[in-house]
Design a protein around this motif. Structure first.
Motif, PDB file in Angstrom:
ATOM      1  N   SER A   1       5.038  -7.693   3.038  1.00 33.67           N
ATOM      2  CA  SER A   1       3.801  -8.290   2.567  1.00 33.67           C
ATOM      3  C   SER A   1       2.924  -7.254   1.864  1.00 33.67           C
ATOM      4  N   TYR A   2       2.793  -6.077   2.463  1.00 36.18           N
ATOM      5  CA  TYR A   2       1.986  -5.029   1.852  1.00 36.18           C
ATOM      6  C   TYR A   2       2.610  -4.546   0.543  1.00 36.18           C
TER       7      TYR A   2
ATOM      8  N   SER B   1       2.516  -4.477  -5.402  1.00 36.49           N
ATOM      9  CA  SER B   1       3.226  -4.777  -6.648  1.00 36.49           C
ATOM     10  C   SER B   1       2.473  -5.803  -7.484  1.00 36.49           C
ATOM     11  N   ALA B   2       1.954  -6.822  -6.833  1.00 36.80           N
ATOM     12  CA  ALA B   2       1.273  -7.904  -7.548  1.00 36.80           C
ATOM     13  C   ALA B   2      -0.022  -7.433  -8.204  1.00 36.80           C
ATOM     14  N   THR B   3      -0.661  -6.445  -7.619  1.00 33.24           N
ATOM     15  CA  THR B   3      -1.941  -5.982  -8.166  1.00 33.24           C
ATOM     16  C   THR B   3      -1.796  -4.668  -8.927  1.00 33.24           C
TER      17      THR B   3
ATOM     18  N   ALA C   1      -5.117  -2.909  -5.429  1.00 32.93           N
ATOM     19  CA  ALA C   1      -5.569  -3.321  -4.090  1.00 32.93           C
ATOM     20  C   ALA C   1      -5.317  -2.230  -3.062  1.00 32.93           C
ATOM     21  N   HIS C   2      -5.253  -0.999  -3.523  1.00 33.54           N
ATOM     22  CA  HIS C   2      -4.915   0.128  -2.648  1.00 33.54           C
ATOM     23  C   HIS C   2      -5.771   0.173  -1.389  1.00 33.54           C
TER      24      HIS C   2
END
Length: 114
Positions: free
Chosen positions: A57-58, A63-65, A69-70
């Motif tokens: 999930s993390y 990857s998506a952001t 979203a670090h």
């Protein structure tokens, strides 16, 4: 799952806290021990799956952001780590209780065999 482990373990520990009246009661104690052991093992398997799901999930969130979203992901990772440590400490306590109950049962079996 945690409540089930606690209930089974406490039931097991309480059932073995006094010496069996006779050797025939040892069989039911051993069956309770087997159930408690199985519950602990299933919990360990579930923990591994939860950890793997969390990591996926993390990784997906990063990857998506594209890494934007670090901070959010980092904070979630810290919270998850604390949660898993808490679960580990609870499991360690449960394992100690099971170990003590096992030692007690071995002592009872030894008396029955004499």
């Amino acid at each position: 799952m945690g409540k089930a482990i606690t209930v089974l373990t406490l039931g097991f520990v309480l059932s073995t806290s006094t010496y069996a009246q006779d050797c025939s009661e040892i069989v039911s104690e051993m069956q309770a021990m087997k159930r408690a052991q199985n519950t602990i093992q299933m919990s360990l398997v579930a923990n591994h799956n939860i950890i793997a799901d969390s990591m996926e999930s993390y990784a997906d969130a990063l990857s998506a952001t594209a890494g934007r979203a670090h901070r959010t992901v980092s904070s979630s990772l810290q919270e998850s780590a604390m949660s898993f440590r808490d679960r580990g400490q609870k499991a360690q306590g449960t394992a100690k209780k099971l170990d003590a109950a096992t030692a007690d049962l071995i002592q009872k079996i030894t008396k029955c065999l004499k």
